[in-house]
Design a protein around this motif. Structure first.
Motif, PDB file in Angstrom:
ATOM      1  N   TYR A 153       8.221  17.472  -2.385  1.00 39.24           N
ATOM      2  CA  TYR A 153       9.526  17.983  -2.793  1.00 39.24           C
ATOM      3  C   TYR A 153       9.572  18.419  -4.258  1.00 39.24           C
ATOM      4  CZ  TYR A 153      10.847  15.991   1.673  1.00 39.24           C
ATOM      5  OH  TYR A 153      10.910  15.702   3.008  1.00 39.24           O
ATOM      6  N   ALA A 183       8.162  21.753  -4.277  1.00 37.99           N
ATOM      7  CA  ALA A 183       9.101  22.685  -3.636  1.00 37.99           C
ATOM      8  C   ALA A 183      10.192  23.105  -4.618  1.00 37.99           C
ATOM      9  CB  ALA A 183       9.719  22.034  -2.400  1.00 37.99           C
ATOM     10  N   ALA A 204      14.806  20.711  -0.902  1.00 45.10           N
ATOM     11  CA  ALA A 204      13.872  20.026  -1.800  1.00 45.10           C
ATOM     12  C   ALA A 204      14.592  18.971  -2.627  1.00 45.10           C
ATOM     13  CB  ALA A 204      13.202  21.051  -2.712  1.00 45.10           C
ATOM     14  N   LEU A 228       7.901  22.162   1.330  1.00 43.02           N
ATOM     15  CA  LEU A 228       8.879  21.430   2.134  1.00 43.02           C
ATOM     16  C   LEU A 228       8.238  20.907   3.423  1.00 43.02           C
ATOM     17  CD1 LEU A 228      12.094  23.683   1.855  1.00 43.02           C
ATOM     18  CD2 LEU A 228      11.810  21.366   0.943  1.00 43.02           C
TER      19      LEU A 228
END
Length: 908
Positions: free
Chosen positions: A831, A834, A865, A826
């Motif tokens: 993302y 994540a 995320a 993050l």
């Protein structure tokens, strides 16, 4: 002569005397003729109405005998024989059905022009309905067919009455009659059920309730007669409306078979009061009266009646002269012969068991029995059973206030909170409420607060709940005395167990804990607990768990206080050792680090008594249930009186708080039960300091330091942890000191002292590697990597985290490592990675129960995320899940936690 069919079938002679017609089949024959007065009824039709399409052999002869019985009772010439049948030669107005139908026709004719007269005509005959029509008849086609026809007649009357009232209301000038204020109506004469057309749609139970309500309002103010032999009613009767309604419905129709209602419950709960109330209300429906006998199952001064003794009392009440009283051998036959000739309501109060009750119950239709008992009566098939509990809080307050107001003082004597506490201290038990209410009535100048002080002392409470003719303790102890005199070993063990249940401050017991308490097998303990439950001394809210009502706890504590001091200490020793062993064992099914597993295995070995657990799903819910009892026992044992001896694996009983805090550390970390943990640790700290136990003081302070760090007070937690580490190192307890250091590092990080946290973590890692304390490496490295991450050293954080995740073995270690890796991705705006690491973290968290904050943290990171990927809807769902978990935790622990992504710290 007056023939009543709209309720219990009976015939009134001159002066309102009830004529002796009680046999159900005779009453059915009368009803078949009386429904068609002056009209011939053929013999074959009578037989079909009484026995159905295939009458039994000899039906004609049986019918002739029933007619002969009618002729022996009714006025001469009332029943005449015609070719092929019989006729009741009386005018229609001789029957209540005839009068009701005539009034209905008259009201129908008057309604268009004279609605007031129509309403008066209807109100004059509605009270003729005193129950379900044709009560007292056997189960026969006549009853079913004609009852339906009569109900339609009644529904038609209700509908007409509603229409007439509506017409009067529409025609009334301003200030004239409102609905329900007609000249024929009392102030409460009408109710909502009388809307036009509603009656025709009512089911059977609804119809019964509706016409019962009309009759009750139409006859308001006429108290029922007091049957001979029945105890006086209580003017301050409140609540129990649902139970009273069930009794009314069951006892209203006993025609096909005798109706039997069993009311059981603990002593003082109001069984007899309810039964007397129901008997008084229903007495008029039993033409041969009401019979009452106290079987003395709740009499502290006299032995319970034997069955022959009870029969003789009931035979005397039925008019059997003393010189004709049968001997014991013949009493059963004479009793049932006499009872079978009557329609009576039999009230058997304070029964001991089913064996005492069953031989006394009626066996013929038309009669009914109400039985009260503290025990769960067995062997009474088909009976309605009411298990009576304590009053609801508002009902309890209403009862005690109504009794206290007897002094004529209408002023306010306390706040709503004080009244609520008063009834809780009385256990919401009607007998206790009556005692305290009577005392308040005798002391009108006293306020509620004046009574609260003595009642708050559990061991003195019973002394306060005693009056001139009411003694709660004596009432509650009757059942114990009966068990003590019992023949079975389980009964005698149950009686001996009762004071032991008051020795400790715990509120729930199991066969295992009682086996330890009494030094018996779990099977024997379970049987004794079941005997106490059957006697309604203990409750069994779920299988294997037994609890004491508050006032019975007070009675048990009073009994325990009168036992020798050595007996009392032995009971506490046995229970404390059992709990300590169980608390250590509940950790064994969990996936634990070597340090924790060793601690819990050692504790289980030191305390061989205790409950075993086979799974986490079994262990954690058990700990949830007993936590309050553990705290209560720890508080009871934490006083200086228990500082001597070695009853607890070589330590004194006061050490129980220390052992419990050590045994429950993982549980507290999993459940985040901070309030309970803080309370237990404060008790342990008090005992440790008073006894000069520095090790116990240090490990307890270490737990408290971790707790305050979790609750967002990082600096407070860090100070306690530093002190604990210093003491433990001075004592050479390196492993325990390292355990506290693991918690100090995140406390420093949460306080924003990241450089200091990194230095301490690296220094401790070096010590861990040198000393071979491998189980500490994973959590230390996780916290070290998080500090690097927050300082912006992303590469170092990633390197540490990937290596740490690969090395992690336990679900908790993997969950935390995956969580910090989610934070890392993050932070660098990766993302998709994540999301992947958040899914791993949540999967590991599902392998074993985790504390709710970790679950909320994982979901919050996943939401961020998903939001970074543009999946706003999915992100919102995850946030809502996290919010629900945190709100539940905050509500339970009275805290103000939240997960803050932007600052990345746990905030309080």
């Amino acid at each position: 002569m007056d023939i009543r069919l709209l309720g219990l079938v009976r015939v009134l002679g001159d002066g309102g005397r009830v004529l002796p017609l009680t046999a159900p089949l005779t009453c059915a024959t009368l009803a078949a003729l009386a429904l068609y007065p002056g009209e011939p009824v053929r013999t074959g039709e009578l037989a079909r109405q009484l026995w159905g399409p295939t009458p039994p052999e000899g039906a004609a002869g049986r019918l002739r005998r029933q007619v002969a019985r009618l002729r022996a009772v009714l006025p001469r010439g009332a029943v005449r024989t015609l070719p092929g049948g019989y006729v009741l030669d009386v005018p229609p107005e001789t029957t209540d059905v005839g009068r009701f139908a005539a009034a209905l026709r008259r009201a129908d004719a008057l309604a268009p022009s004279r609605p007031e007269a129509a309403l008066a005509a209807l109100d004059g005959v509605l009270p003729l309905w005193t129950g379900n029509p044709l009560m007292g008849l056997p189960d026969c086609p006549l009853r079913e067919v004609e009852r339906g026809r009569l109900r339609l007649l009644w529904s038609r009357a209700l509908r007409l009455r509603a229409e007439v009232e509506l017409r009067l209301e529409e025609e009334a000038p301003a200030g004239g009659w409102a609905r329900g204020d007609s000249p024929a109506a009392g102030p409460d004469a009408r109710g909502e059920e009388e809307t036009p057309g509603a009656a025709a749609r009512l089911p059977e139970d609804g119809e019964a309730a509706a016409f019962a309500g009309i009759v009750e309002r139409a006859t308001a103010g006429e108290p029922p007669p007091a049957p001979a032999g029945l105890p006086a009613g209580i003017g301050t009767f409140v609540a129990r409306a649902v139970e009273l309604g069930r009794l009314r419905r069951r006892l209203t129709d006993a025609s096909g078979a005798p109706a039997v209602c069993l009311i059981d419950g603990p002593g003082g709960v109001g069984k007899s009061t309810l039964a007397v109330r129901a008997a008084r209300e229903l007495a008029e429906r039993f033409p041969d009266g009401l019979l009452y006998v106290d079987l003395r199952g709740a009499d502290p001064r006299n032995q319970p009646l034997t069955v022959p003794e009870a029969r003789r009392l009931l035979l005397a009440a039925m008019g059997t002269p003393g010189k004709e009283m049968p001997d014991e051998a013949g009493s059963a036959a004479v009793y049932h012969a006499e009872l079978g000739q009557r329609r009576v309501l039999l009230l058997l109060d304070n029964a001991v068991d089913g064996a005492q009750v069953t031989p006394l119950l009626p066996t013929e239709g038309g009669s009914a029995a109400l039985v009260t008992s503290r025990a769960l009566l067995a062997g009474v098939p088909g009976a309605l059973r009411l298990c009576l509990g304590t009053l609801a809080p508002d009902e309890a307050v209403a009862l005690v206030r109504s009794i206290a107001a007897a002094a004529g003082d209408g002023g306010e004597r306390g706040t709503a909170e004080e009244w609520a506490e008063l009834v809780e201290l009385c256990g919401r038990l009607p007998l206790a409420l009556r005692i305290i209410g009577t005392r308040m009535a005798a002391r009108p100048g006293w306020r509620v607060a004046d009574f609260l002080g003595p009642l708050r002392d559990e061991r003195r409470r019973m002394d306060e709940l005693t009056g001139d003719d009411l003694d709660l303790r004596a009432s509650l102890m009757v059942s114990i005395d009966q068990l003590a005199a019992g023949r079975g070993a389980d009964e005698r063990l149950a009686a001996a167990l009762f004071p032991a249940l008051g020795a400790a401050a715990v509120r729930s017991y199991t066969p295992g804990s009682v086996a330890a308490l009494m030094d018996v097998t779990a099977r024997e303990a379970g049987a004794a607990l079941d005997r106490l439950a059957d006697a309604r001394i203990v409750d069994c809210p779920r299988p294997g768990v037994y609890t004491l009502h508050d006032l019975l706890r007070s009675a048990a504590a009073w009994a325990a206080a009168r036992m020798p001091g050595e007996w009392h200490r032995d009971r506490l020793t046995a229970l404390a050792n059992w709990y300590a062993g169980s608390l250590y064992r509940l950790n064994l099914p969990m996936a634990l680090s070597k340090n924790y597993r060793s601690r819990y295995q050692d504790g289980a070995a030191r305390f061989p008594a205790g409950r075993p657990f086979t799974s986490v799903d079994e262990a954690l819910p058990w700990a949830d249930e007993v936590l309050d009892d553990v705290l209560a026992l720890a508080e009871q044992l934490s006083v200086p009186d228990f500082d001597r001896g070695g009853q607890l694996a070589g330590a004194p009983l006061s050490h129980f708080a220390v052992e419990s805090a050590r045994a429950l550390e993982t549980y507290f970390g999993t459940r985040l039960a901070w309030s309970a943990q803080a309370r237990l640790c404060e008790l342990a700290l008090t005992v440790a300091r008073r006894r000069g136990d520095r090790f116990a003081e240090a490990v307890t302070l270490g737990q408290l330091g971790k707790l305050w760090g979790q609750r967002g007070q990082a600096l407070r937690g860090a100070a306690l942890l530093r002190y604990a580490i210093t003491v433990l190192r001075s004592m050479g307890r390196t492993e325990e000191a390292l355990r506290s250091t693991l918690n100090l590092v995140p406390c420093l990080g949460s306080a924003g002292r990241l450089a200091e946290a990194i230095g301490l973590a690296e220094e401790t890692l070096a010590e861990v590697d040198a000393g071979g304390y491998d189980e500490f490496r994973i959590p230390l490295t996780n916290n070290l990597a998080r500090c690097h991450l927050y300082l912006g050293d992303h590469d170092r954080a990633r390197e540490l985290l990937l290596a740490n995740y690969a090395a992690a073995q336990l679900p908790w270690e993997r969950t935390m490592a995956a969580g910090v890796l989610t934070e890392y991705h993050l932070e660098v705006a990766e993302y998709e990675e994540a999301v992947r690491w958040s899914e791993r973290g949540m999967a590991h968290a599902a392998e074993q129960p985790f504390d709710p904050f970790v679950v909320a943290q994982q979901r919050t990171w996943r939401a961020e995320a998903l939001r970074g990927l543009g999946e706003e809807a999915s992100a919102h769902v995850e946030e809502m899940h996290a919010k629900a978990v945190i709100e539940d935790l905050n509500s339970r622990e009275n805290s103000h936690l939240r997960v803050r992504i932007t600052d990345r710290y746990l905030a309080g």
